[in-house]
Design a protein around this motif. Structure first.
Motif, PDB file in Angstrom:
ATOM      1  N   GLY A   1      -6.444 -17.274  -0.761  1.00  0.00           N
ATOM      2  CA  GLY A   1      -5.525 -17.738  -1.682  1.00  0.00           C
ATOM      3  C   GLY A   1      -5.110 -16.972  -2.871  1.00  0.00           C
ATOM      4  N   GLU A   2      -5.971 -15.828  -2.997  1.00  0.00           N
ATOM      5  CA  GLU A   2      -5.714 -14.846  -4.000  1.00  0.00           C
ATOM      6  C   GLU A   2      -4.679 -13.606  -3.525  1.00  0.00           C
ATOM      7  OE1 GLU A   2      -9.139 -13.279  -5.853  1.00  0.00           O
ATOM      8  OE2 GLU A   2     -10.341 -15.189  -5.072  1.00  0.00           O
ATOM      9  N   ILE A   3      -4.347 -13.885  -2.396  1.00  0.00           N
ATOM     10  CA  ILE A   3      -3.469 -12.627  -1.960  1.00  0.00           C
ATOM     11  C   ILE A   3      -2.164 -12.922  -2.375  1.00  0.00           C
ATOM     12  CG2 ILE A   3      -2.261 -11.841   0.251  1.00  0.00           C
ATOM     13  CD1 ILE A   3      -4.725 -12.426   1.774  1.00  0.00           C
ATOM     14  N   ARG A   4      -1.535 -11.601  -2.963  1.00  0.00           N
ATOM     15  CA  ARG A   4      -0.243 -11.671  -3.446  1.00  0.00           C
ATOM     16  C   ARG A   4       0.569 -11.081  -2.347  1.00  0.00           C
ATOM     17  NH1 ARG A   4      -0.377 -11.797  -9.085  1.00  0.00           N
ATOM     18  NH2 ARG A   4      -2.059 -10.801 -10.066  1.00  0.00           N
ATOM     19  N   HIS A   5       2.021 -11.765  -2.041  1.00  0.00           N
ATOM     20  CA  HIS A   5       2.528 -11.451  -0.979  1.00  0.00           C
ATOM     21  C   HIS A   5       3.986 -10.924  -1.317  1.00  0.00           C
ATOM     22  CE1 HIS A   5       0.123 -15.060   0.029  1.00  0.00           C
ATOM     23  NE2 HIS A   5       0.179 -14.705   1.311  1.00  0.00           N
ATOM     24  N   CYS A   6       4.166  -9.720  -0.266  1.00  0.00           N
ATOM     25  CA  CYS A   6       5.273  -9.151  -0.109  1.00  0.00           C
ATOM     26  C   CYS A   6       6.489 -10.254  -0.068  1.00  0.00           C
ATOM     27  CB  CYS A   6       5.579  -8.234   0.816  1.00  0.00           C
ATOM     28  SG  CYS A   6       7.274  -7.319   0.995  1.00  0.00           S
ATOM     29  N   VAL A   7       7.581 -10.301  -0.976  1.00  0.00           N
ATOM     30  CA  VAL A   7       8.568 -11.095  -0.627  1.00  0.00           C
ATOM     31  C   VAL A   7       9.801 -10.518   0.025  1.00  0.00           C
ATOM     32  CG1 VAL A   7       7.911 -12.358  -2.849  1.00  0.00           C
ATOM     33  CG2 VAL A   7       9.560 -10.661  -3.096  1.00  0.00           C
ATOM     34  N   GLY A   8       9.622  -9.053   0.229  1.00  0.00           N
ATOM     35  CA  GLY A   8      11.020  -8.495   0.887  1.00  0.00           C
ATOM     36  C   GLY A   8      12.060  -8.135  -0.088  1.00  0.00           C
ATOM     37  N   ALA A   9      11.776  -7.953  -1.425  1.00  0.00           N
ATOM     38  CA  ALA A   9      12.914  -7.821  -2.120  1.00  0.00           C
ATOM     39  C   ALA A   9      13.267  -6.377  -2.099  1.00  0.00           C
ATOM     40  CB  ALA A   9      12.662  -8.110  -3.661  1.00  0.00           C
ATOM     41  N   ASN A  10      12.287  -5.522  -1.527  1.00  0.00           N
ATOM     42  CA  ASN A  10      12.772  -4.123  -1.724  1.00  0.00           C
ATOM     43  C   ASN A  10      13.278  -3.394  -2.965  1.00  0.00           C
ATOM     44  OD1 ASN A  10      12.130  -4.025   1.079  1.00  0.00           O
ATOM     45  ND2 ASN A  10      14.301  -3.902   1.871  1.00  0.00           N
ATOM     46  N   GLN A  11      12.848  -4.003  -4.053  1.00  0.00           N
ATOM     47  CA  GLN A  11      13.201  -3.301  -5.340  1.00  0.00           C
ATOM     48  C   GLN A  11      12.222  -2.350  -5.887  1.00  0.00           C
ATOM     49  OE1 GLN A  11      15.275  -7.412  -7.244  1.00  0.00           O
ATOM     50  NE2 GLN A  11      13.453  -6.499  -8.206  1.00  0.00           N
ATOM     51  N   GLY A  12      11.029  -2.298  -5.454  1.00  0.00           N
ATOM     52  CA  GLY A  12      10.068  -1.344  -6.233  1.00  0.00           C
ATOM     53  C   GLY A  12       9.847  -0.435  -5.112  1.00  0.00           C
ATOM     54  N   CYS A  13      10.162  -0.636  -3.886  1.00  0.00           N
ATOM     55  CA  CYS A  13       9.708   0.297  -2.707  1.00  0.00           C
ATOM     56  C   CYS A  13      11.012   1.127  -2.123  1.00  0.00           C
ATOM     57  CB  CYS A  13       8.848  -0.547  -1.595  1.00  0.00           C
ATOM     58  SG  CYS A  13       9.670  -1.926  -0.916  1.00  0.00           S
ATOM     59  N   ILE A  14      11.567   0.568  -1.230  1.00  0.00           N
ATOM     60  CA  ILE A  14      12.663   1.170  -0.698  1.00  0.00           C
ATOM     61  C   ILE A  14      13.857   1.644  -1.636  1.00  0.00           C
ATOM     62  CG2 ILE A  14      14.574   0.876   0.959  1.00  0.00           C
ATOM     63  CD1 ILE A  14      11.759   1.318   2.189  1.00  0.00           C
ATOM     64  N   ASN A  15      13.995   0.615  -2.504  1.00  0.00           N
ATOM     65  CA  ASN A  15      15.207   0.934  -3.652  1.00  0.00           C
ATOM     66  C   ASN A  15      14.848   2.288  -4.284  1.00  0.00           C
ATOM     67  OD1 ASN A  15      17.384   0.385  -5.819  1.00  0.00           O
ATOM     68  ND2 ASN A  15      15.532  -0.118  -6.811  1.00  0.00           N
ATOM     69  N   ARG A  16      13.569   2.188  -4.737  1.00  0.00           N
ATOM     70  CA  ARG A  16      13.139   3.469  -5.510  1.00  0.00           C
ATOM     71  C   ARG A  16      13.084   4.670  -4.717  1.00  0.00           C
ATOM     72  NH1 ARG A  16      11.102   2.351 -10.657  1.00  0.00           N
ATOM     73  NH2 ARG A  16       9.686   4.453 -10.438  1.00  0.00           N
ATOM     74  N   MET A  17      12.736   4.522  -3.490  1.00  0.00           N
ATOM     75  CA  MET A  17      12.549   5.626  -2.607  1.00  0.00           C
ATOM     76  C   MET A  17      13.778   6.286  -2.255  1.00  0.00           C
ATOM     77  SD  MET A  17      11.747   5.863   1.708  1.00  0.00           S
ATOM     78  CE  MET A  17      13.675   5.304   1.669  1.00  0.00           C
ATOM     79  N   ALA A  18      14.949   5.635  -2.028  1.00  0.00           N
ATOM     80  CA  ALA A  18      16.184   5.882  -1.771  1.00  0.00           C
ATOM     81  C   ALA A  18      16.921   6.795  -2.818  1.00  0.00           C
ATOM     82  CB  ALA A  18      17.267   4.861  -1.263  1.00  0.00           C
ATOM     83  N   LYS A  19      16.311   6.180  -4.258  1.00  0.00           N
ATOM     84  CA  LYS A  19      16.908   7.099  -5.451  1.00  0.00           C
ATOM     85  C   LYS A  19      16.088   8.363  -5.724  1.00  0.00           C
ATOM     86  CE  LYS A  19      18.515   2.742  -7.414  1.00  0.00           C
ATOM     87  NZ  LYS A  19      18.370   1.972  -8.499  1.00  0.00           N
ATOM     88  N   GLY A  20      14.945   8.663  -5.086  1.00  0.00           N
ATOM     89  CA  GLY A  20      14.145   9.625  -5.213  1.00  0.00           C
ATOM     90  C   GLY A  20      13.170   9.497  -6.264  1.00  0.00           C
ATOM     91  N   TRP A  21      12.800   8.045  -6.667  1.00  0.00           N
ATOM     92  CA  TRP A  21      11.933   7.863  -7.406  1.00  0.00           C
ATOM     93  C   TRP A  21      10.441   7.250  -6.864  1.00  0.00           C
ATOM     94  CZ3 TRP A  21      15.252   3.308 -10.712  1.00  0.00           C
ATOM     95  CH2 TRP A  21      16.334   3.849 -11.226  1.00  0.00           C
ATOM     96  N   SER A  22       9.499   7.369  -7.699  1.00  0.00           N
ATOM     97  CA  SER A  22       8.234   7.242  -7.283  1.00  0.00           C
ATOM     98  C   SER A  22       8.129   5.667  -6.761  1.00  0.00           C
ATOM     99  CB  SER A  22       7.133   7.585  -8.319  1.00  0.00           C
ATOM    100  OG  SER A  22       6.982   9.109  -8.639  1.00  0.00           O
TER     101      SER A  22
END
Length: 663
Positions: free
Chosen positions: A342-363
């Motif tokens: 019950g303490e797990i935080r789930h990925c919601v698939g928004a791709n905002q902090g991961c793929i979005n940043r990767m594609a822009k060359g951000w960390s």
């Protein structure tokens, strides 16, 4: 019996014994300096090993100087200078019983040849064809080039082996160089490296054999494949199966990692929120039948341990990647093992902090988990109990306020959370009501569970006033009252005018009102978007599905400019057109008159009138600062989220976390 038991079974992968079946596959961190992995990278991987993952892959490690990568922070594995970092990585991951494999890559034409001043070059490709995404034309590799590439794969693998890493994966997926050799779409060679499936597999086998010969039998070697490219003329599932059989029969590989897509279809590789389920699992199941007993790894969209366990139990794969799930919560395995699911935080698939940043060359970081990439400062064990617990009142139950309340309470503070509406979640709870965006509700639910866990006194339906605050007598106040949408039509793109002329002649709604009360929109709806985000288009889809005639107008070059990199557009646009939505870019609403809204092209002023029942303004937001001055006059106050400046949920959660830590 443990419902996740299939996941906890060990697995032999060549010479390596994995303690469980849960994997973190390669994904771009972009924490590198001077194109080498850093301690920040090591800390990131260590946190996932500490959390219980059985196998962790490095992000793509370029094997040759001709693959400089899409960003200055892309990592190079061919340099011997990387060995000390690899050594620290191996030690950090092994400490927790996990194994770590290096991802051996060459980007081919999925690159920019003049990005780095010190390394202008002609990009390597099978046949001198351009990238479909970057439009850079590569040069066809010579036999000498191929020999150099094969040696580079071996050299890079050797760097990993001498440093103590456990294996290497030959990356032949996603449109990278080796994938472009496998694909009939990009390989039109007429020599022994082109033509038949066997010939197109030749370079992959040669690279892998060189790794095996260099590193020996006590070092695992695998390959990552796109079993289909989702591109006409490219690899389809039948061709993917033929490739799998050829590579499996080569007797070189210890496992197969099955993915899909190329650079132009990457939205099938890392599915956005709107694509439910696990779309690549059946491809893995097909590969497993063709793989001659080799272990098969599947990836993409697995966010729940129950789903992962079912995949293993049903024999569709032997290993399951939960990569974005581990970005969101690196400790999900250990939480499940300890009965703290019950303490797990789930990925919601928004791709905002991961793929979005990767594609822009951000960390890389994570919407839900701002500790991603900040493990040394925000990771497990960095949150300390307060030596002097305080009474804290948080005003506002959106993501910023909820996170501030949770973090402060977890440190031992006595926290009261006041929310004027009857439900928590702020504007995210309305976003969750848009078509295909229901997983936002998962994030709210995760945060509510945390508030309950830490005994936060949540009071909904309460209008916070200065008199109420005086009664509560807090030692500290966190102001997280959010923002409201403007309906005057003011646009920063037309700063010389106060708003849309004649707007008083039509019903005007903000997007929240349109979501909650769609009947107020009437039958003909015009949505004006100044944000470039998902909201306007998601609202258009939602209203169109209710039978309304909807047009979206934006002054941007195209609608949804900011969601190109979250990989939503390739799925959203077809749905919009199927629903009959009109999308009009590079236009503004010049005025509203008796004939309707005047839609005007920004370049030359060409105009048309369209009759409308309502206009929804997805434009500016104003911070809700009514309480700020009076609070600051009497209390110690932190200001977080949209009330500080209207932005995204990522910033709101980060600021809530930092406020809770700072009290």
């Amino acid at each position: 019996m443990d419902k996740y038991a299939p996941l906890w079974e060990p697995l032999q992968v060549g010479p390596v014994t994995l303690k469980n079946r849960v994997v973190v596959t390669p994904h771009a961190l972009q924490y590198a300096e001077h194109n080498l992995m850093t301690q920040q990278s090591v800390d990131y991987y260590e946190e996932r090993a500490k959390g219980g993952a059985g196998l962790i892959f490095t992000e793509a490690q370029a094997v040759h100087p001709t693959s400089a990568g899409l960003a200055p922070r892309t990592t190079q594995g061919w340099k011997t200078e990387v060995i000390p970092v690899y050594e620290r990585l191996a030690k950090a991951v092994h400490k927790y019983g996990a194994k770590v494999f290096v991802d051996l890559s060459h980007f081919g034409v999925e690159d920019y040849n003049t990005m780095h001043l010190e390394s202008w070059r002609a990009l390597w490709s099978p046949s001198g064809l351009p990238s479909t995404t970057y439009n850079e034309i590569g040069r066809a590799m010579t036999h000498d080039d191929i020999a150099e590439l094969v040696a580079a794969f071996a050299r890079t693998a050797r760097n990993a082996q001498v440093a103590g890493l456990d294996g290497a994966e030959v990356h032949a997926a996603h449109g990278y160089l080796l994938c472009s050799f496998l694909s009939p779409l990009t390989n039109i060679r007429t020599d022994e490296y082109g033509g038949s499936t066997q010939n197109r597999c030749r370079i992959v086998i040669e690279c892998a054999r060189a790794v095996r010969e260099q590193c020996g039998s006590d070092f695992a070697v695998g390959v990552r494949l796109s079993m289909t490219e989702y591109a006409p003329g490219g690899i389809d599932a039948d061709e993917g199966e033929r490739i799998v059989k050829i590579l499996a029969n080569s007797a070189i590989f210890d496992y197969l990692s099955i993915s899909a897509g190329n650079a132009s279809s990457f939205d099938h590789v890392v599915s956005p929120m709107s694509i439910p389920g696990t779309p690549l699992v059946e491809l893995a199941a097909r590969a497993k039948k063709a793989a001659g007993g080799l272990p098969v790894l599947t990836a993409n969209g697995v966010t729940e341990l129950s789903v992962a366990a079912d995949i293993i139990a049903e024999g569709k794969a032997d290993l399951v990647a939960m990569t974005r799930a581990h970005i969101a919560d690196p400790h999900l395995v250990n939480k499940a093992l300890a009965g703290r699911e019950g303490e797990i935080r789930h990925c919601v698939g928004a791709n905002q902090g991961c793929i979005n940043r990767m594609a822009k060359g951000w960390s890389l970081t994570c919407t839900q988990n701002p500790a991603a990439g900040r493990e040394k400062t925000l990771g497990l064990g960095t949150l300390k109990l307060s030596e002097k617990p305080k009474k804290v009142v948080v005003i506002g139950g959106g993501p910023a306020g909820m996170r501030a309340a949770e973090t402060a309470a977890s440190r031992g503070h006595n926290v009261i959370l006041l929310e004027k509406e009857d439900r928590l979640g702020g504007q995210i709870k309305y976003a969750a009501r848009l078509a295909t965006r229901g997983r936002w509700a998962v994030m709210i639910h995760d945060m509510e569970r945390k508030l309950e866990l830490y005994n936060v006194d949540v009071r909904t339906g309460v209008d916070a006033t200065i008199d109420l605050l005086r009664e509560l007598e807090p030692d500290h106040v966190v102001l997280a009252t959010g923002s409201t949408w403007r309906t005057d039509g003011y646009s920063v793109k037309l700063a010389g005018r106060p708003g849309i002329p004649g707007l008083d002649q039509v019903r005007v709604l903000d997007p929240i009102e349109a979501i909650v009360y769609p009947e107020r929109c009437g039958d003909r709806v015009l949505i004006v978007d100044d944000t470039g985000d998902y909201l306007a288009l998601g609202l258009a889809e939602t209203l169109a599905k209710q039978g309304k005639s909807v047009e979206v107008v934006t002054a941007g070059l195209f609608a949804g400019e900011n969601i190109l990199y979250t990989l939503d557009i390739g799925h959203l646009y077809p749905r919009l057109y199927a629903a009959g939505v009109t999308v009009t870019a590079q236009h503004i609403i010049a005025e509203v008159n008796s004939e309707g809204a005047v839609v005007t092209r920004i370049w030359d002023g060409a105009s048309r009138s369209t009759p409308v029942d309502s206009i929804v303004t997805v434009m500016l937001r104003d911070p809700e600062t009514a309480l700020l001055a009076s609070l600051q006059a009497e209390f110690d106050v932190s200001v977080v989220g949209d009330v500080l400046a209207p932005r995204r949920v990522d910033e709101a959660i980060y600021e809530g976390e930092m406020a809770g830590r700072g009290i």
